[in-house]
Scaffold this motif. Structure first.
Motif, PDB file in Angstrom:
ATOM      1  N   VAL A 219     -16.765   1.472  -4.616  1.00  0.00           N
ATOM      2  CA  VAL A 219     -17.212   0.087  -4.794  1.00  0.00           C
ATOM      3  C   VAL A 219     -17.935  -0.401  -3.539  1.00  0.00           C
ATOM      4  O   VAL A 219     -18.903  -1.165  -3.620  1.00  0.00           O
ATOM      5  CB  VAL A 219     -16.020  -0.829  -5.134  1.00  0.00           C
ATOM      6  CG1 VAL A 219     -16.457  -2.289  -5.171  1.00  0.00           C
ATOM      7  CG2 VAL A 219     -15.431  -0.441  -6.484  1.00  0.00           C
ATOM      8  N   LYS A 220     -17.497   0.061  -2.376  1.00  0.00           N
ATOM      9  CA  LYS A 220     -18.190  -0.291  -1.135  1.00  0.00           C
ATOM     10  C   LYS A 220     -19.601   0.277  -1.127  1.00  0.00           C
ATOM     11  O   LYS A 220     -20.553  -0.381  -0.702  1.00  0.00           O
ATOM     12  CB  LYS A 220     -17.408   0.225   0.068  1.00  0.00           C
ATOM     13  CG  LYS A 220     -16.038  -0.416   0.252  1.00  0.00           C
ATOM     14  CD  LYS A 220     -15.314   0.183   1.442  1.00  0.00           C
ATOM     15  CE  LYS A 220     -13.930  -0.427   1.621  1.00  0.00           C
ATOM     16  NZ  LYS A 220     -13.191   0.188   2.770  1.00  0.00           N
ATOM     17  N   LEU A 221     -19.728   1.510  -1.601  1.00  0.00           N
ATOM     18  CA  LEU A 221     -21.054   2.123  -1.688  1.00  0.00           C
ATOM     19  C   LEU A 221     -21.924   1.396  -2.702  1.00  0.00           C
ATOM     20  O   LEU A 221     -23.131   1.239  -2.506  1.00  0.00           O
ATOM     21  CB  LEU A 221     -20.925   3.596  -2.079  1.00  0.00           C
ATOM     22  CG  LEU A 221     -20.080   4.486  -1.175  1.00  0.00           C
ATOM     23  CD1 LEU A 221     -20.072   5.921  -1.700  1.00  0.00           C
ATOM     24  CD2 LEU A 221     -20.575   4.444   0.259  1.00  0.00           C
ATOM     25  N   LEU A 222     -21.303   0.930  -3.777  1.00  0.00           N
ATOM     26  CA  LEU A 222     -22.017   0.176  -4.799  1.00  0.00           C
ATOM     27  C   LEU A 222     -22.511  -1.152  -4.234  1.00  0.00           C
ATOM     28  O   LEU A 222     -23.606  -1.613  -4.576  1.00  0.00           O
ATOM     29  CB  LEU A 222     -21.102  -0.058  -6.003  1.00  0.00           C
ATOM     30  CG  LEU A 222     -21.719  -0.659  -7.262  1.00  0.00           C
ATOM     31  CD1 LEU A 222     -22.779   0.272  -7.846  1.00  0.00           C
ATOM     32  CD2 LEU A 222     -20.634  -0.948  -8.301  1.00  0.00           C
ATOM     33  N   GLY A 223     -21.717  -1.759  -3.372  1.00  0.00           N
ATOM     34  CA  GLY A 223     -22.134  -3.003  -2.741  1.00  0.00           C
ATOM     35  C   GLY A 223     -23.326  -2.807  -1.828  1.00  0.00           C
ATOM     36  O   GLY A 223     -24.156  -3.708  -1.653  1.00  0.00           O
ATOM     37  N   GLU A 224     -23.444  -1.613  -1.262  1.00  0.00           N
ATOM     38  CA  GLU A 224     -24.566  -1.315  -0.367  1.00  0.00           C
ATOM     39  C   GLU A 224     -25.794  -0.872  -1.149  1.00  0.00           C
ATOM     40  O   GLU A 224     -26.934  -1.110  -0.726  1.00  0.00           O
ATOM     41  CB  GLU A 224     -24.137  -0.210   0.619  1.00  0.00           C
ATOM     42  CG  GLU A 224     -25.071   0.014   1.791  1.00  0.00           C
ATOM     43  CD  GLU A 224     -26.246   0.921   1.431  1.00  0.00           C
ATOM     44  OE1 GLU A 224     -27.333   0.756   2.026  1.00  0.00           O
ATOM     45  OE2 GLU A 224     -26.067   1.790   0.548  1.00  0.00           O
ATOM     46  N   ASN A 225     -25.574  -0.224  -2.316  1.00  0.00           N
ATOM     47  CA  ASN A 225     -26.674   0.306  -3.114  1.00  0.00           C
ATOM     48  C   ASN A 225     -26.316   0.198  -4.587  1.00  0.00           C
ATOM     49  O   ASN A 225     -25.387   0.843  -5.055  1.00  0.00           O
ATOM     50  CB  ASN A 225     -26.934   1.773  -2.731  1.00  0.00           C
ATOM     51  CG  ASN A 225     -28.119   2.378  -3.460  1.00  0.00           C
ATOM     52  OD1 ASN A 225     -28.649   1.817  -4.423  1.00  0.00           O
ATOM     53  ND2 ASN A 225     -28.551   3.540  -3.014  1.00  0.00           N
ATOM     54  N   GLU A 226     -27.053  -0.604  -5.329  1.00  0.00           N
ATOM     55  CA  GLU A 226     -26.732  -0.831  -6.742  1.00  0.00           C
ATOM     56  C   GLU A 226     -26.912   0.429  -7.581  1.00  0.00           C
ATOM     57  O   GLU A 226     -26.358   0.531  -8.681  1.00  0.00           O
ATOM     58  CB  GLU A 226     -27.596  -1.963  -7.308  1.00  0.00           C
ATOM     59  CG  GLU A 226     -27.133  -2.449  -8.663  1.00  0.00           C
ATOM     60  CD  GLU A 226     -27.771  -3.760  -9.082  1.00  0.00           C
ATOM     61  OE1 GLU A 226     -27.313  -4.343 -10.088  1.00  0.00           O
ATOM     62  OE2 GLU A 226     -28.721  -4.204  -8.394  1.00  0.00           O
ATOM     63  N   GLU A 227     -27.662   1.392  -7.072  1.00  0.00           N
ATOM     64  CA  GLU A 227     -27.865   2.647  -7.802  1.00  0.00           C
ATOM     65  C   GLU A 227     -26.831   3.707  -7.425  1.00  0.00           C
ATOM     66  O   GLU A 227     -26.984   4.883  -7.782  1.00  0.00           O
ATOM     67  CB  GLU A 227     -29.266   3.190  -7.517  1.00  0.00           C
ATOM     68  CG  GLU A 227     -30.389   2.311  -8.061  1.00  0.00           C
ATOM     69  CD  GLU A 227     -31.757   2.902  -7.786  1.00  0.00           C
ATOM     70  OE1 GLU A 227     -31.882   3.718  -6.839  1.00  0.00           O
ATOM     71  OE2 GLU A 227     -32.704   2.561  -8.514  1.00  0.00           O
ATOM     72  N   ALA A 228     -25.777   3.309  -6.736  1.00  0.00           N
ATOM     73  CA  ALA A 228     -24.806   4.279  -6.220  1.00  0.00           C
ATOM     74  C   ALA A 228     -24.210   5.153  -7.318  1.00  0.00           C
ATOM     75  O   ALA A 228     -24.012   6.357  -7.119  1.00  0.00           O
ATOM     76  CB  ALA A 228     -23.691   3.560  -5.457  1.00  0.00           C
ATOM     77  N   PHE A 229     -23.907   4.583  -8.478  1.00  0.00           N
ATOM     78  CA  PHE A 229     -23.312   5.387  -9.548  1.00  0.00           C
ATOM     79  C   PHE A 229     -24.289   6.434 -10.051  1.00  0.00           C
ATOM     80  O   PHE A 229     -23.914   7.597 -10.274  1.00  0.00           O
ATOM     81  CB  PHE A 229     -22.858   4.496 -10.706  1.00  0.00           C
ATOM     82  CG  PHE A 229     -22.184   5.259 -11.822  1.00  0.00           C
ATOM     83  CD1 PHE A 229     -20.861   5.652 -11.717  1.00  0.00           C
ATOM     84  CD2 PHE A 229     -22.883   5.598 -12.978  1.00  0.00           C
ATOM     85  CE1 PHE A 229     -20.239   6.373 -12.739  1.00  0.00           C
ATOM     86  CE2 PHE A 229     -22.277   6.307 -14.000  1.00  0.00           C
ATOM     87  CZ  PHE A 229     -20.947   6.690 -13.876  1.00  0.00           C
ATOM     88  N   ASP A 230     -25.540   6.048 -10.231  1.00  0.00           N
ATOM     89  CA  ASP A 230     -26.539   6.979 -10.744  1.00  0.00           C
ATOM     90  C   ASP A 230     -26.826   8.083  -9.725  1.00  0.00           C
ATOM     91  O   ASP A 230     -26.990   9.244 -10.099  1.00  0.00           O
ATOM     92  CB  ASP A 230     -27.823   6.223 -11.078  1.00  0.00           C
ATOM     93  CG  ASP A 230     -27.599   5.154 -12.127  1.00  0.00           C
ATOM     94  OD1 ASP A 230     -27.658   5.469 -13.325  1.00  0.00           O
ATOM     95  OD2 ASP A 230     -27.347   3.999 -11.754  1.00  0.00           O
ATOM     96  N   VAL A 231     -26.867   7.719  -8.442  1.00  0.00           N
ATOM     97  CA  VAL A 231     -27.077   8.733  -7.408  1.00  0.00           C
ATOM     98  C   VAL A 231     -25.868   9.663  -7.336  1.00  0.00           C
ATOM     99  O   VAL A 231     -26.012  10.883  -7.198  1.00  0.00           O
ATOM    100  CB  VAL A 231     -27.336   8.072  -6.038  1.00  0.00           C
ATOM    101  CG1 VAL A 231     -27.456   9.141  -4.952  1.00  0.00           C
ATOM    102  CG2 VAL A 231     -28.601   7.223  -6.082  1.00  0.00           C
ATOM    103  N   LEU A 232     -24.663   9.094  -7.448  1.00  0.00           N
ATOM    104  CA  LEU A 232     -23.461   9.920  -7.433  1.00  0.00           C
ATOM    105  C   LEU A 232     -23.460  10.897  -8.605  1.00  0.00           C
ATOM    106  O   LEU A 232     -23.004  12.040  -8.478  1.00  0.00           O
ATOM    107  CB  LEU A 232     -22.211   9.033  -7.483  1.00  0.00           C
ATOM    108  CG  LEU A 232     -20.868   9.756  -7.329  1.00  0.00           C
ATOM    109  CD1 LEU A 232     -20.755  10.415  -5.963  1.00  0.00           C
ATOM    110  CD2 LEU A 232     -19.706   8.788  -7.549  1.00  0.00           C
ATOM    111  N   TYR A 233     -23.971  10.468  -9.736  1.00  0.00           N
ATOM    112  CA  TYR A 233     -24.105  11.357 -10.894  1.00  0.00           C
ATOM    113  C   TYR A 233     -24.978  12.563 -10.544  1.00  0.00           C
ATOM    114  O   TYR A 233     -24.631  13.711 -10.862  1.00  0.00           O
ATOM    115  CB  TYR A 233     -24.703  10.587 -12.064  1.00  0.00           C
ATOM    116  CG  TYR A 233     -25.120  11.442 -13.233  1.00  0.00           C
ATOM    117  CD1 TYR A 233     -24.214  11.762 -14.238  1.00  0.00           C
ATOM    118  CD2 TYR A 233     -26.427  11.921 -13.340  1.00  0.00           C
ATOM    119  CE1 TYR A 233     -24.597  12.557 -15.321  1.00  0.00           C
ATOM    120  CE2 TYR A 233     -26.809  12.705 -14.411  1.00  0.00           C
ATOM    121  CZ  TYR A 233     -25.892  13.017 -15.401  1.00  0.00           C
ATOM    122  OH  TYR A 233     -26.276  13.797 -16.458  1.00  0.00           O
ATOM    123  N   CYS A 234     -26.103  12.314  -9.903  1.00  0.00           N
ATOM    124  CA  CYS A 234     -27.007  13.405  -9.521  1.00  0.00           C
ATOM    125  C   CYS A 234     -26.331  14.352  -8.541  1.00  0.00           C
ATOM    126  O   CYS A 234     -26.461  15.582  -8.648  1.00  0.00           O
ATOM    127  CB  CYS A 234     -28.285  12.839  -8.914  1.00  0.00           C
ATOM    128  SG  CYS A 234     -29.205  11.707  -9.995  1.00  0.00           S
TER     129      CYS A 234
END
Length: 286
Positions: A219-234
């Protein structure tokens, strides 16, 4: 070759918690049957892909059983942390995305599916949204919408994001360019749907807020980058393929490969000095 029929469902956040232990069955099938490649194996590949998809996604899923073998301990401190306004808003948006089912009648969903094909095979014209061509990407049949039922529209969004954001990595995995590959490889698209499904569970995204250290840090990473989930998927897709090669895996080993990928992801998301998604060690795989 006869394959056991498996019950499909349309998972919601509540259904993700259901458990089924099918690993013994799949191991027995692997030991009992030697698959022989022939020029007329297209139908067999389609059957295996369908079996693969049904085994991974749905109420009768080994993924649920996997949750009981993860050694990340939860504690009350993970329930007491607070979210910043930005983190709270972005988490809410992500959770809303998770709830969107794929609707083959919606023009925007149809357009996203066409865009995925164009990104995947830019020099090949698509005959239609229902076509045997989709099997070349690793869908279980001629209509990808049946596979999206397992995880919803976000699984299509994840694949499309991967294809657009990191096209070289996407095509390397799609076309299995790296390493010594197995005779029976994992179906690319079906694997992608299951990676989306695994991340949703691992990060506890169906709770009001994540209750584990990896989820809290995400969630902290998501707060820094809204695309964090999609990047984490990659990142997860790249990690899974690397694990596949390292384990010299074949078709029926996908269970173990995805489990190893999840454990590695949890470890990286538990590191204390990670403030951006790009700081994850496995980000370098992209």
């Amino acid at each position: 070759m006869r394959l056991r029929k498996r019950k499909r469902c349309f998972p919601s956040c509540s259904s993700l918690r259901k458990v089924d232990e099918d690993e013994i069955y799949w191991r027995q099938r692997k030991e009992d049957e030697e698959l022989e490649w022939t020029p007329n194996s297209t139908h067999l590949i389609s059957q295996l892909t369908q079996c693969f998809t049904n085994a991974m996604v749905g109420s009768r899923s080994w993924i649920g059983g996997l949750l009981h073998r993860i050694n990340i301990k939860q504690s009350e401190k993970f329930l007491d942390y607070s979210l910043s306004p930005v983190e709270e808003e972005r988490l809410r948006r992500l959770q809303e995305r998770i709830q969107v089912s794929y609707d083959e009648t919606r023009p925007d969903h149809q357009e996203s599916l066409r865009a995925l094909w164009e990104c995947s095979f830019p020099n090949v014209s698509l005959e239609g949204l229902v076509s045997d061509q989709w099997k070349d990407m690793g869908w279980q049949g001629s209509n990808p919408s049946t596979d999206f039922r397992g995880c919803g529209f976000i699984s299509l969004e994840n694949l499309l994001f991967f294809a657009r954001k990191y096209p070289a990595s996407f095509h390397r995995l799609l076309l299995k360019k790296d390493g010594t590959r197995a005779t029976w490889e994992y179906p690319f698209a079906a694997a992608g749907v299951n990676i989306s499904f695994m991340l949703i569970q691992m990060l506890d995204l169906c709770s009001e807020k994540p209750r584990s250290l990896p989820g809290m840090n995400f969630v902290k990473l998501l707060g820094e980058n809204e695309e964090a989930f999609d990047v984490l998927y990659c990142i997860a897709f790249e990690m899974m393929d690397a694990q596949w090669l390292a384990m010299h895996a074949s078709y029926m080993d996908f269970n173990e490969v995805l489990q190893a990928t999840r454990i590695q992801l949890e470890r990286e998301l538990s590191l204390e000095d990670i403030n951006k998604i790009q700081e994850l060690p496995a980000y370098n795989l992209l």
